[in-house]
Scaffold this motif. Structure first.
Motif, PDB file in Angstrom:
ATOM      1  N   ALA A  19       5.310 -11.471 -18.566  1.00 12.45           N
ATOM      2  CA  ALA A  19       3.887 -11.309 -18.878  1.00 12.45           C
ATOM      3  C   ALA A  19       3.068 -10.934 -17.662  1.00 12.45           C
ATOM      4  CB  ALA A  19       3.354 -12.595 -19.501  1.00 12.45           C
ATOM      5  N   CYS A  20       3.492 -11.393 -16.481  1.00 14.88           N
ATOM      6  CA  CYS A  20       2.718 -11.154 -15.261  1.00 14.88           C
ATOM      7  C   CYS A  20       2.981  -9.786 -14.647  1.00 14.88           C
ATOM      8  CB  CYS A  20       3.028 -12.231 -14.228  1.00 14.88           C
ATOM      9  SG  CYS A  20       4.716 -12.145 -13.573  1.00 14.88           S
ATOM     10  N   SER A  21       3.857  -8.987 -15.240  1.00 17.17           N
ATOM     11  CA  SER A  21       4.220  -7.694 -14.629  1.00 17.17           C
ATOM     12  C   SER A  21       3.194  -6.624 -14.966  1.00 17.17           C
ATOM     13  CB  SER A  21       5.612  -7.272 -15.095  1.00 17.17           C
ATOM     14  OG  SER A  21       6.584  -8.119 -14.547  1.00 17.17           O
ATOM     15  N   VAL A  22       2.023  -6.784 -14.380  1.00 14.86           N
ATOM     16  CA  VAL A  22       0.925  -5.857 -14.646  1.00 14.86           C
ATOM     17  C   VAL A  22       0.586  -5.010 -13.421  1.00 14.86           C
ATOM     18  CG1 VAL A  22      -0.095  -7.268 -16.466  1.00 14.86           C
ATOM     19  CG2 VAL A  22      -0.759  -7.665 -14.081  1.00 14.86           C
ATOM     20  N   VAL A  23       1.191  -5.309 -12.281  1.00 14.28           N
ATOM     21  CA  VAL A  23       0.901  -4.560 -11.055  1.00 14.28           C
ATOM     22  C   VAL A  23       1.926  -3.436 -10.932  1.00 14.28           C
ATOM     23  CG1 VAL A  23       0.600  -4.661  -8.564  1.00 14.28           C
ATOM     24  CG2 VAL A  23       0.019  -6.650  -9.976  1.00 14.28           C
ATOM     25  N   PRO A  24       1.487  -2.191 -10.819  1.00  9.38           N
ATOM     26  CA  PRO A  24       2.432  -1.078 -10.780  1.00  9.38           C
ATOM     27  C   PRO A  24       3.177  -0.998  -9.452  1.00  9.38           C
ATOM     28  CG  PRO A  24       0.229  -0.266 -10.362  1.00  9.38           C
ATOM     29  CD  PRO A  24       0.083  -1.728 -10.723  1.00  9.38           C
ATOM     30  N   VAL A  25       4.248  -0.219  -9.446  1.00 12.68           N
ATOM     31  CA  VAL A  25       4.962   0.051  -8.198  1.00 12.68           C
ATOM     32  C   VAL A  25       4.030   0.696  -7.180  1.00 12.68           C
ATOM     33  CG1 VAL A  25       6.850   1.375  -7.165  1.00 12.68           C
ATOM     34  CG2 VAL A  25       7.179   0.239  -9.375  1.00 12.68           C
ATOM     35  N   THR A  26       3.100   1.502  -7.669  1.00 10.42           N
ATOM     36  CA  THR A  26       2.152   2.202  -6.788  1.00 10.42           C
ATOM     37  C   THR A  26       1.036   1.266  -6.324  1.00 10.42           C
ATOM     38  OG1 THR A  26       1.016   2.976  -8.790  1.00 10.42           O
ATOM     39  CG2 THR A  26       2.566   4.495  -7.712  1.00 10.42           C
ATOM     40  N   SER A  27       1.414   0.151  -5.716  1.00  9.69           N
ATOM     41  CA  SER A  27       0.423  -0.772  -5.193  1.00  9.69           C
ATOM     42  C   SER A  27      -0.168  -0.209  -3.899  1.00  9.69           C
ATOM     43  CB  SER A  27       1.065  -2.141  -4.932  1.00  9.69           C
ATOM     44  OG  SER A  27       2.159  -2.012  -4.054  1.00  9.69           O
ATOM     45  N   PRO A  28      -1.353  -0.664  -3.500  1.00 18.29           N
ATOM     46  CA  PRO A  28      -1.977  -0.135  -2.283  1.00 18.29           C
ATOM     47  C   PRO A  28      -1.057  -0.255  -1.072  1.00 18.29           C
ATOM     48  CG  PRO A  28      -3.545  -1.437  -3.535  1.00 18.29           C
ATOM     49  CD  PRO A  28      -2.226  -1.617  -4.209  1.00 18.29           C
ATOM     50  N   GLY A  29      -0.989   0.806  -0.287  1.00 14.56           N
ATOM     51  CA  GLY A  29      -0.171   0.809   0.917  1.00 14.56           C
ATOM     52  C   GLY A  29       1.227   1.353   0.731  1.00 14.56           C
ATOM     53  N   LEU A  30       1.595   1.698  -0.511  1.00 18.17           N
ATOM     54  CA  LEU A  30       2.964   2.174  -0.755  1.00 18.17           C
ATOM     55  C   LEU A  30       3.267   3.459   0.003  1.00 18.17           C
ATOM     56  CD1 LEU A  30       5.679   2.144  -2.309  1.00 18.17           C
ATOM     57  CD2 LEU A  30       4.519   3.437  -4.126  1.00 18.17           C
ATOM     58  N   THR A  31       2.337   4.403   0.040  1.00 16.72           N
ATOM     59  CA  THR A  31       2.617   5.725   0.597  1.00 16.72           C
ATOM     60  C   THR A  31       3.109   5.649   2.035  1.00 16.72           C
ATOM     61  OG1 THR A  31       0.921   6.677  -0.851  1.00 16.72           O
ATOM     62  CG2 THR A  31       1.651   8.016   1.009  1.00 16.72           C
ATOM     63  N   ARG A  32       2.483   4.825   2.843  1.00 14.24           N
ATOM     64  CA  ARG A  32       2.884   4.757   4.254  1.00 14.24           C
ATOM     65  C   ARG A  32       4.223   4.043   4.445  1.00 14.24           C
ATOM     66  NH1 ARG A  32      -1.358   0.942   4.047  1.00 14.24           N
ATOM     67  NH2 ARG A  32      -0.700  -1.192   4.561  1.00 14.24           N
ATOM     68  N   LYS A  33       4.672   3.301   3.424  1.00 18.90           N
ATOM     69  CA  LYS A  33       5.940   2.574   3.535  1.00 18.90           C
ATOM     70  C   LYS A  33       7.147   3.414   3.137  1.00 18.90           C
ATOM     71  CE  LYS A  33       3.759  -1.837   2.260  1.00 18.90           C
ATOM     72  NZ  LYS A  33       3.728  -2.904   1.219  1.00 18.90           N
TER      73      LYS A  33
END
Length: 410
Positions: free
Chosen positions: A49-63
């Motif tokens: 139920a808590c899986s509402v945050v996408p893989v594209t969370s803030p800061g992903l691009t630089r990682k």
């Protein structure tokens, strides 16, 4: 009463079929390989139920550069596929800013928050109830610093209304003593799991067929329309005449949607699992190993380790590195478990550029509906998505507003 052709026998298609039957409609299920042959079979089994945050969370691009070069990273790429992937990945990474991420969270929450209840309602009276279990869901970290590095993700979960209990490594060990290297954990209550996703889906399919659904195994080639109204689904075995058609074929849905005049940016996010057969002893709860982005779930007669992300399209077969990664990490965190063998699986998650599924009627084509693109929440949200599509076909309305999931969106 309508005759509805449902393309896809994963959890979304099966839920759609059963809820349509319960409201009096006739259903034909169409799948190229039969029930639960794709991501529904291979997922982690958690009703998250808590899986509402996408893989594209803030800061992903630089990682990403570091993730792709680190052998202990859960991200993999078949490099020869990069030119084909680039237009999609460029748009995908455009959804990492905080405003867009929060919009995604707000869109996913109505589909996930009552997942356990939706699956219980779907399975009631089908014989599939026995596979559903309620319980806690854990996120495990090496230490508190690793947890705090994901502070933005947990704040988004708080924004969505979720609460959790923080645990020291010693407290976590009281609940799950078999794990090693866990110095900090988070426990979320009121979650659920399916202890055999493949058997669960097959039980739902048997129920649907026992109540009149027809199961057709074949490849869908296109659609017949009459004055912009669906009249038949064309397969390699002939035509299935119908009053409405639902495209719920997961990662293979985008080319099918092209037959309805749509061009949908959908990519395969390839996933893997390994299973320890008849493990001894057995952990008690599903645990997300946050550093590896995979979930360890106790199942019926086996322990499943599922996750990672690989981009490489629909055509390439399974690759060795993701499987080696899962085996290596599983041995390091659960070194004392003995088992009778290892089984491997590889499949495809349907990934939209904005991580929000497509749910609703196709503009300009009466009787054509889409229900796909659930990314990492297919099992979690599949029961509810099917119910919403059945409501829409039956009444023209749904109990959840579908604006966020509309076919044509920015």
């Amino acid at each position: 009463m309508k005759h509805v052709a449902v393309i896809g026998c994963g959890i979304v298609g099966l839920s759609t079929a059963i809820w349509l039957q319960r409201t009096g409609h006739r259903v034909t299920l169409i799948d190229k390989s039969g029930p639960a042959s794709g991501a529904t079979f291979g997922n982690a089994g958690v009703l998250a139920a808590c899986s509402v945050v996408p893989v594209t969370s803030p800061g992903l691009t630089r990682k990403i550069p570091k993730l792709l070069l680190d052998r202990n990273s859960p991200l993999f790429l078949i490099w020869s596929y990069l030119p084909s992937l680039f237009p999609w990945i460029f748009r995908y990474l455009g959804h990492t800013n905080p405003d867009k991420v929060r919009r995604i969270v707000d869109a996913l929450l109505p589909l996930t928050h009552d997942s356990l209840e939706q699956h219980r309602a779907l399975a009631a009276g089908t014989g599939a109830e026995r596979f559903i279990h309620s319980g806690n869901y854990y996120f495990a970290y090496e230490n508190r610093k690793a947890f705090e590095s994901e502070k933005a993700i947990w704040e988004l979960r708080r924004h969505a209304g979720f609460e959790w209990e923080e645990m020291t490594g010693a407290q976590f060990a009281e609940s799950e003593p078999l794990y090693r290297g866990i110095g900090f954990a988070v426990r979320l209550e009121r979650h659920g799991r399916i202890d055999d996703p493949g058997a669960y889906a097959r039980a739902l399919a048997r129920h649907a067929c026992a109540h009149g659904a027809v199961l057709e195994t074949g490849k869908v080639l296109g659609f017949e329309q009459d004055h912009s109204r669906i009249r038949a689904v064309v397969t390699d075995h002939g035509k299935v005449s119908c009053d409405a058609a639902v495209v719920a074929a997961g990662a293979w849905s985008a080319p099918l949607s092209g037959g309805l005049g749509l061009s949908i940016p959908l990519e395969s996010e390839r996933g893997y699992h390994i299973e320890m057969l008849n493990p001894s002893p057995m952990p008690s709860h599903p645990v997300m190993i946050s550093s590896g982005k995979f979930v360890v779930t106790p199942m019926n007669g086996r322990l499943r380790c599922a996750g990672v992300i690989e981009f490489g399209g629909l055509d390439a077969g399974a690759q060795g590195k993701p499987l080696d990664f899962l085996k290596r990490r599983l041995r390091s965190i659960l070194p004392d478990i003995r088992h009778e063998g290892i089984e491997e699986w590889f499949g495809h998650r349907p990934a939209p550029v904005d991580s929000i599924p497509y749910i609703g009627e196709v503009p300009g084509v009466k009787g054509a509906y889409l229900a796909f693109g659930h990314h990492h929440i297919g099992l979690t949200s599949g029961a509810k998505t099917g119910r919403l599509i059945a409501e829409l076909i039956s009444t023209g309305h749904s109990s959840v507003p579908l604006d966020s999931y509309r076919i044509r969106r920015s």
